[in-house]
Design a protein around this motif. Structure first.
Motif, mmCIF file in Angstrom:
data_model
loop_
_atom_site.group_PDB
_atom_site.id
_atom_site.type_symbol
_atom_site.label_atom_id
_atom_site.label_comp_id
_atom_site.label_asym_id
_atom_site.label_seq_id
_atom_site.Cartn_x
_atom_site.Cartn_y
_atom_site.Cartn_z
ATOM 1 N N THR A 178 -19.211 11.959 15.016
ATOM 2 C CA THR A 178 -20.574 11.721 15.494
ATOM 3 C C THR A 178 -21.357 13.027 15.490
ATOM 4 O OG1 THR A 178 -19.832 9.874 16.871
ATOM 5 C CG2 THR A 178 -21.959 10.856 17.420
ATOM 6 N N PHE A 179 -22.489 13.053 14.792
ATOM 7 C CA PHE A 179 -23.341 14.235 14.720
ATOM 8 C C PHE A 179 -24.515 14.135 15.681
ATOM 9 C CE2 PHE A 179 -20.868 14.941 11.015
ATOM 10 C CZ PHE A 179 -20.911 16.297 10.785
ATOM 11 N N ILE A 180 -25.014 12.931 15.906
ATOM 12 C CA ILE A 180 -26.112 12.716 16.847
ATOM 13 C C ILE A 180 -25.758 11.505 17.695
ATOM 14 C CG2 ILE A 180 -28.544 12.050 17.108
ATOM 15 C CD1 ILE A 180 -29.114 13.473 14.455
ATOM 16 N N SER A 181 -25.991 11.622 18.987
ATOM 17 C CA SER A 181 -25.827 10.501 19.902
ATOM 18 C C SER A 181 -26.930 10.617 20.942
ATOM 19 C CB SER A 181 -24.448 10.542 20.571
ATOM 20 O OG SER A 181 -24.305 9.461 21.462
ATOM 21 N N MET A 182 -27.787 9.619 20.983
ATOM 22 C CA MET A 182 -28.902 9.681 21.929
ATOM 23 C C MET A 182 -29.141 8.328 22.579
ATOM 24 S SD MET A 182 -31.990 10.129 19.139
ATOM 25 C CE MET A 182 -33.370 9.974 20.224
ATOM 26 N N ASP A 183 -29.381 8.355 23.875
ATOM 27 C CA ASP A 183 -29.729 7.145 24.610
ATOM 28 C C ASP A 183 -31.210 6.888 24.453
ATOM 29 O OD1 ASP A 183 -27.123 6.684 25.620
ATOM 30 O OD2 ASP A 183 -27.453 8.204 27.153
ATOM 31 N N MET A 184 -31.562 5.615 24.327
ATOM 32 C CA MET A 184 -32.959 5.232 24.152
ATOM 33 C C MET A 184 -33.341 4.156 25.158
ATOM 34 S SD MET A 184 -33.192 4.878 20.003
ATOM 35 C CE MET A 184 -34.912 4.400 20.097
ATOM 36 N N LEU A 244 -31.667 -11.111 14.628
ATOM 37 C CA LEU A 244 -30.343 -10.528 14.437
ATOM 38 C C LEU A 244 -30.002 -9.495 15.498
ATOM 39 C CD1 LEU A 244 -30.420 -9.939 10.579
ATOM 40 C CD2 LEU A 244 -29.337 -11.804 11.825
ATOM 41 N N LEU A 245 -30.998 -8.846 16.054
ATOM 42 C CA LEU A 245 -30.758 -7.766 16.999
ATOM 43 C C LEU A 245 -31.695 -7.899 18.182
ATOM 44 C CD1 LEU A 245 -29.202 -5.133 17.511
ATOM 45 C CD2 LEU A 245 -31.044 -3.935 16.360
ATOM 46 N N GLN A 246 -31.142 -8.253 19.324
ATOM 47 C CA GLN A 246 -31.946 -8.358 20.533
ATOM 48 C C GLN A 246 -31.411 -7.365 21.548
ATOM 49 O OE1 GLN A 246 -31.883 -12.433 21.770
ATOM 50 N NE2 GLN A 246 -33.032 -13.120 20.005
ATOM 51 N N ILE A 247 -32.187 -6.329 21.795
ATOM 52 C CA ILE A 247 -31.769 -5.285 22.725
ATOM 53 C C ILE A 247 -32.690 -5.331 23.930
ATOM 54 C CG2 ILE A 247 -31.576 -2.795 23.061
ATOM 55 C CD1 ILE A 247 -30.792 -2.551 20.155
ATOM 56 N N ASN A 248 -32.086 -5.381 25.090
ATOM 57 C CA ASN A 248 -32.854 -5.404 26.331
ATOM 58 C C ASN A 248 -32.668 -4.083 27.060
ATOM 59 O OD1 ASN A 248 -33.601 -8.076 25.890
ATOM 60 N ND2 ASN A 248 -31.753 -8.846 26.851
ATOM 61 N N ASN A 249 -33.739 -3.360 27.249
ATOM 62 C CA ASN A 249 -33.818 -2.180 28.100
ATOM 63 C C ASN A 249 -33.235 -0.895 27.530
ATOM 64 O OD1 ASN A 249 -35.051 -3.741 30.108
ATOM 65 N ND2 ASN A 249 -33.061 -4.404 30.844
ATOM 66 N N ALA A 250 -32.015 -0.898 27.005
ATOM 67 C CA ALA A 250 -31.397 0.370 26.640
ATOM 68 C C ALA A 250 -30.511 0.227 25.407
ATOM 69 C CB ALA A 250 -30.571 0.898 27.802
ATOM 70 N N ALA A 251 -30.417 1.326 24.645
ATOM 71 C CA ALA A 251 -29.558 1.349 23.465
ATOM 72 C C ALA A 251 -29.095 2.782 23.221
ATOM 73 C CB ALA A 251 -30.308 0.833 22.242
ATOM 74 N N LYS A 252 -28.065 2.905 22.424
ATOM 75 C CA LYS A 252 -27.566 4.215 22.001
ATOM 76 C C LYS A 252 -27.705 4.282 20.491
ATOM 77 C CE LYS A 252 -24.156 6.260 24.007
ATOM 78 N NZ LYS A 252 -24.532 7.606 24.446
ATOM 79 N N LEU A 253 -28.314 5.370 19.994
ATOM 80 C CA LEU A 253 -28.463 5.592 18.568
ATOM 81 C C LEU A 253 -27.492 6.703 18.184
ATOM 82 C CD1 LEU A 253 -31.558 5.523 16.462
ATOM 83 C CD2 LEU A 253 -30.141 7.552 16.311
ATOM 84 N N MET A 254 -26.694 6.473 17.131
ATOM 85 C CA MET A 254 -25.685 7.446 16.717
ATOM 86 C C MET A 254 -25.764 7.683 15.214
ATOM 87 S SD MET A 254 -22.509 5.994 18.950
ATOM 88 C CE MET A 254 -22.977 4.291 18.703
ATOM 89 N N LEU A 255 -25.522 8.907 14.804
ATOM 90 C CA LEU A 255 -25.411 9.279 13.399
ATOM 91 C C LEU A 255 -23.966 9.710 13.184
ATOM 92 C CD1 LEU A 255 -26.936 9.811 10.679
ATOM 93 C CD2 LEU A 255 -27.072 12.193 11.423
ATOM 94 N N ILE A 256 -23.247 8.979 12.322
ATOM 95 C CA ILE A 256 -21.805 9.163 12.146
ATOM 96 C C ILE A 256 -21.512 9.388 10.666
ATOM 97 C CG2 ILE A 256 -19.551 8.049 12.445
ATOM 98 C CD1 ILE A 256 -20.973 6.305 14.619
ATOM 99 N N ASN A 257 -20.645 10.378 10.363
ATOM 100 C CA ASN A 257 -20.297 10.620 8.961
ATOM 101 C C ASN A 257 -19.166 9.691 8.522
ATOM 102 O OD1 ASN A 257 -17.894 11.759 9.912
ATOM 103 N ND2 ASN A 257 -18.362 13.827 9.231
ATOM 104 N N GLU A 258 -18.785 9.804 7.249
ATOM 105 C CA GLU A 258 -17.771 8.905 6.694
ATOM 106 C C GLU A 258 -16.400 9.086 7.328
ATOM 107 O OE1 GLU A 258 -18.518 10.004 2.532
ATOM 108 O OE2 GLU A 258 -19.037 7.888 2.211
ATOM 109 N N SER A 259 -16.157 10.236 7.966
ATOM 110 C CA SER A 259 -14.881 10.487 8.637
ATOM 111 C C SER A 259 -14.874 9.986 10.076
ATOM 112 C CB SER A 259 -14.576 11.988 8.632
ATOM 113 O OG SER A 259 -14.485 12.462 7.312
ATOM 114 N N GLY A 260 -16.015 9.465 10.533
ATOM 115 C CA GLY A 260 -16.105 8.952 11.898
ATOM 116 C C GLY A 260 -16.583 9.970 12.913
#
Length: 75
Positions: free
Chosen positions: A27-33, A9-25
């Motif tokens: 973004t509290f955390i945004s980190m590149d991985m 279902l999820l194939q990520i090559n090399n890089a991704a962004k992880l985000m923590l978002i509240n119900e209002s949209g």
């Protein structure tokens, strides 16, 4: 919090962004991985995050688009 996306279902090559978002949209955390073969670990410090319901999004930033989301509740 652990995310275990299925490789089919999820194939990520090399890089991704992880985000923590509240119900209002908001973004509290945004980190590149950098994504490597095998298990990838991201530790999130949630002790400074207000209580509530959030969505953790993992989005591929490479040439292939992939997306995974999971709802969490911070108490």
């Amino acid at each position: 919090m652990e995310l275990y996306p299925s490789a089919s279902l999820l194939q990520i090559n090399n890089a991704a962004k992880l985000m923590l978002i509240n119900e209002s949209g908001q973004t509290f955390i945004s980190m590149d991985m950098a994504i490597n073969a095998g298990t990838n670990l991201a530790k999130l410090q949630l002790n400074q995050i207000p209580k509530g319901t959030y969505l953790i999004k993992l989005v591929s930033t490479g040439n292939k688009f992939a997306f995974q989301a999971q709802k969490i509740i911070v108490q």
